[in-house]
Write an enzyme that holds these catalytic residues in place. Structure first.
Site, mmCIF file in Angstrom:
data_model
loop_
_atom_site.group_PDB
_atom_site.id
_atom_site.type_symbol
_atom_site.label_atom_id
_atom_site.label_comp_id
_atom_site.label_asym_id
_atom_site.label_seq_id
_atom_site.Cartn_x
_atom_site.Cartn_y
_atom_site.Cartn_z
ATOM 1 N N LEU A 157 80.324 48.356 -14.688
ATOM 2 C CA LEU A 157 80.069 49.408 -15.687
ATOM 3 C C LEU A 157 79.141 50.477 -15.129
ATOM 4 O O LEU A 157 78.349 50.233 -14.225
ATOM 5 C CB LEU A 157 79.465 48.815 -16.966
ATOM 6 C CG LEU A 157 78.060 48.218 -16.957
ATOM 7 C CD1 LEU A 157 76.967 49.266 -16.969
ATOM 8 C CD2 LEU A 157 77.887 47.303 -18.143
ATOM 9 N N GLY A 260 74.237 66.902 -4.369
ATOM 10 C CA GLY A 260 73.186 67.032 -5.383
ATOM 11 C C GLY A 260 71.820 66.705 -4.829
ATOM 12 O O GLY A 260 71.494 67.078 -3.692
ATOM 13 N N CYS A 267 71.129 50.691 -9.313
ATOM 14 C CA CYS A 267 72.148 49.967 -8.544
ATOM 15 C C CYS A 267 72.309 50.448 -7.099
ATOM 16 O O CYS A 267 72.074 49.684 -6.175
ATOM 17 C CB CYS A 267 73.487 50.028 -9.270
ATOM 18 S SG CYS A 267 73.454 49.103 -10.812
ATOM 19 N N LYS A 270 69.298 49.934 -4.541
ATOM 20 C CA LYS A 270 68.956 48.537 -4.262
ATOM 21 C C LYS A 270 70.144 47.768 -3.660
ATOM 22 O O LYS A 270 69.953 46.899 -2.820
ATOM 23 C CB LYS A 270 68.413 47.852 -5.514
ATOM 24 C CG LYS A 270 69.435 47.242 -6.420
ATOM 25 C CD LYS A 270 68.807 46.329 -7.451
ATOM 26 C CE LYS A 270 69.799 45.958 -8.537
ATOM 27 N NZ LYS A 270 70.981 45.223 -8.086
HETATM 28 P P1 NAD Z 1 67.592 45.061 -16.632
HETATM 29 O O1 NAD Z 1 66.363 45.017 -15.810
HETATM 30 O O2 NAD Z 1 67.862 46.225 -17.512
HETATM 31 O O3 NAD Z 1 67.666 43.767 -17.551
HETATM 32 C C1 NAD Z 1 67.368 42.473 -17.137
HETATM 33 C C2 NAD Z 1 66.905 41.684 -18.354
HETATM 34 O O4 NAD Z 1 66.775 40.323 -18.008
HETATM 35 C C3 NAD Z 1 65.540 42.138 -18.888
HETATM 36 O O5 NAD Z 1 65.640 42.446 -20.263
HETATM 37 C C4 NAD Z 1 64.647 40.920 -18.634
HETATM 38 O O6 NAD Z 1 63.631 40.771 -19.605
HETATM 39 C C5 NAD Z 1 65.659 39.798 -18.697
HETATM 40 N N1 NAD Z 1 65.210 38.562 -18.044
HETATM 41 C C6 NAD Z 1 64.553 38.401 -16.878
HETATM 42 N N2 NAD Z 1 64.309 37.091 -16.634
HETATM 43 C C7 NAD Z 1 64.841 36.403 -17.683
HETATM 44 C C8 NAD Z 1 64.923 35.036 -18.019
HETATM 45 N N3 NAD Z 1 64.399 34.087 -17.234
HETATM 46 N N4 NAD Z 1 65.533 34.685 -19.167
HETATM 47 C C9 NAD Z 1 66.060 35.642 -19.989
HETATM 48 N N5 NAD Z 1 66.011 36.961 -19.721
HETATM 49 C C10 NAD Z 1 65.410 37.337 -18.585
HETATM 50 O O7 NAD Z 1 68.781 44.861 -15.599
HETATM 51 P P2 NAD Z 1 70.277 45.462 -15.695
HETATM 52 O O8 NAD Z 1 70.274 46.889 -15.343
HETATM 53 O O9 NAD Z 1 70.914 45.003 -16.964
HETATM 54 O O10 NAD Z 1 70.955 44.682 -14.467
HETATM 55 C C11 NAD Z 1 71.207 43.303 -14.513
HETATM 56 C C12 NAD Z 1 72.045 42.938 -13.300
HETATM 57 O O11 NAD Z 1 73.308 43.601 -13.371
HETATM 58 C C13 NAD Z 1 71.424 43.389 -11.962
HETATM 59 O O12 NAD Z 1 71.734 42.444 -10.986
HETATM 60 C C14 NAD Z 1 72.125 44.683 -11.667
HETATM 61 O O13 NAD Z 1 72.192 44.973 -10.292
HETATM 62 C C15 NAD Z 1 73.520 44.418 -12.215
HETATM 63 N N6 NAD Z 1 74.251 45.618 -12.621
HETATM 64 C C16 NAD Z 1 73.595 46.623 -13.268
HETATM 65 C C17 NAD Z 1 74.320 47.747 -13.676
HETATM 66 C C18 NAD Z 1 73.620 48.891 -14.367
HETATM 67 O O14 NAD Z 1 74.221 49.970 -14.479
HETATM 68 N N7 NAD Z 1 72.405 48.736 -14.858
HETATM 69 C C19 NAD Z 1 75.692 47.839 -13.415
HETATM 70 C C20 NAD Z 1 76.317 46.777 -12.777
HETATM 71 C C21 NAD Z 1 75.589 45.667 -12.381
#
Ligand code: NAD
Length: 441
Positions: A157, A260, A267, A270
């Site tokens: 996403l 840009g 993402c 990292k």
């Molecule tokens: P985020 O930091 O927004 O959310 C992570 C959540 O996990 C936080 O709310 C945190 O409090 C919670 N958390 C941490 N430890 C926990 C535990 N032990 N138990 C329960 N909850 C816990 O991260 P995100 O942006 O949603 O990304 C999550 C993963 O998805 C990452 O690996 C990221 O690379 C991947 N990802 C992100 C996106 C994006 O657009 N943000 C897109 C694709 C993939």
């Protein structure tokens, strides 16, 4: 199906909401009590178009539930998603603390005869194997003989269009070792695959690599185009025309060829760095990935350097208006946002800064505090400013009232980090206009 989603960040809350919307019963878990309380009240902890409406609807119908207790969420979960953060560690590798902690907690709380555990977080190759091992260790410690499979199901996403991306994905990637797990995942994703988009089955290690490779390719295209744009600046070519000339080649295509201010967000930076580390750990050189990162780091300096050199080398006494803070439009996410680096460069050169963003001001305050001023109106930023810098291409900024802007600015100078305007139109409107890789009109 009964689903638990662990982590209610940008990925977890959207994933949970979409599965709830498709008739599943979802329990989301987060250790952040404030976030959980907010969601319980029906409020979204993030800005994501379309999310609030679906969230409220599914909370009301009890298809979406939220808790701080992983045990409660897992009570009847047939599928458990791990969607916690994998931020960069000091050496650039993915910090896996949250994923491993959650894996151990899952092992302690498994109790159905068969459960599918899904890595949705972006994780290094081999993580599904490690998660399997951690869960099995907990089961062994409990003396339980329960069956489970760990699946890699990377998320593609995009913040800003996350709901649409989850409802209509280009593809779904499932990495698993067992047919039983594939079947469970196929059933779960059946509603979004009715448009004949592919569900790709592979081994977990290939699925894990697919996610890093996809993000790294997109980041590389951006860095490549930024390098071409900087060269266009030097040789008086127009990167806008070059992009059209290149993109019309069916082997190349148009997406992700916009120059840009460099890529940011949670993402691309990292994930490229994490893949570099995966290469290092496996005695491989990551020549392209390293160059992608280096070009991006330099690109984040380009706009500020244009401002500084326009004003003769320093910005003492200059007041700069900034439009757009989030790392891209339609999100409040400030992680790795180029705006932070650009603003810090402007401040370092002696400027004062006043900024506007439609939704990211609160998150920016957490990073920049009162180092800059914040405005709720975009034109207010420019009042008495010596120049305007456009950093994030929010739709609001595309249609500028040129006359109003000229009245606000002390000097009609615009630095456009996203090539939102036409150089000729800006010249005709009486502006000194700088952009990325396009010659002056
Ligand atoms: P985020 O930091 O927004 O959310 C992570 C959540 O996990 C936080 O709310 C945190 O409090 C919670 N958390 C941490 N430890 C926990 C535990 N032990 N138990 C329960 N909850 C816990 O991260 P995100 O942006 O949603 O990304 C999550 C993963 O998805 C990452 O690996 C990221 O690379 C991947 N990802 C992100 C996106 C994006 O657009 N943000 C897109 C694709 C993939």
């Amino acid at each position: 199906m009964n689903i638990a989603v662990i982590g209610t960040g940008y990925v977890g809350i959207v994933t949970g909401t979409i599965f709830a919307e498709q008739g599943n019963t979802v329990w989301c878990v987060d250790i952040n009590e404030e976030k959980v309380a907010l969601i319980k009240r029906g409020e979204s902890p993030i800005y994501e178009p379309g999310l609030s409406e679906l969230l409220t609807k599914n909370i009301k119908s009890k298809t979406f539930n939220v808790t701080t207790s992983l045990a409660e969420a897992m009570e009847s979960a047939e599928i458990v998603f791990i969607a916690v953060g994998t931020p960069p560690a000091a050496d650039g590798s993915a910090d896996m603390t949250a994923v491993y902690t959650v894996a151990q907690e899952i092992g302690k709380n498994l109790h159905l005869p068969y459960t599918v555990i899904v890595d949705k977080s972006t994780v290094p190759v081999g993580t599904a194997d490690t998660v399997t091992h951690l869960i099995q260790k907990e089961l062994d410690a409990r003396g339980e003989q329960l069956s489970f499979d760990v699946v890699s199901n990377p998320e593609f996403l995009k913040e800003g269009t996350a709901i649409k991306d989850c409802l209509y994905p280009d593809r779904v990637v499932i990495g698993a070792y067992s047919d039983k797990a594939f079947k469970v995942m196929e059933k779960l994703y059946a509603p979004v695959l009715r448009t004949n988009k592919p569900i790709l089955f592979m081994k977990p290690r290939s699925a894990e690599m697919t996610k890093y490779a996809a993000n790294s390719m997109l980041a590389t295209r951006i860095s490549f185009m930024n390098e071409i744009a900087n060269l266009c600046d030097k040789v008086n070519a127009d990167v806008h025309d070059v992009r059209l000339g290149m993109g019309s080649d069916s082997r190349i295509g148009y997406p992700f060829l916009f120059p840009g201010v460099g890529y940011g967000g949670s993402c691309f930076p990292k994930d490229v760095q994490a893949l570099v580390q995966v290469a290092k750990e496996n005695s491989s050189d990551a020549l392209i990935l390293n160059a992608t990162e280096e070009v991006n780091a330099r690109q984040k300096q380009v706009l500020a350097q244009k401002v500084i050199s326009h004003f003769g080398g320093n910005l003492n006494g200059k007041h700069i208006a900034v439009w757009g803070l989030s790392f891209k439009p339609n999100t409040d996410d400030m992680r790795e946002a180029p705006s932070i680096i650009i603003i810090n460069e402007l401040l370092k050169a002696g400027a004062t800064v006043r900024a506007h963003d439609p939704v990211a001001i609160d998150n920016t305050k957490e990073i920049l505090g009162d180092a800059i001023e914040y405005c709720s109106s975009r034109y207010e930023t420019a009042e008495g400013a010596d120049a305007l810098c456009l950093i994030t291409e929010w739709g609001d900024y595309k249609n500028m009232d040129f006359e109003k802007m000229k009245q606000q600015l002390r000097e009609p100078v615009i630095f456009d980090g996203r090539n939102q305007y036409e150089p000729k139109e800006m010249k005709d409107a009486g502006f000194i206009y700088y952009c990325i890789g396009r010659p002056k009109a």
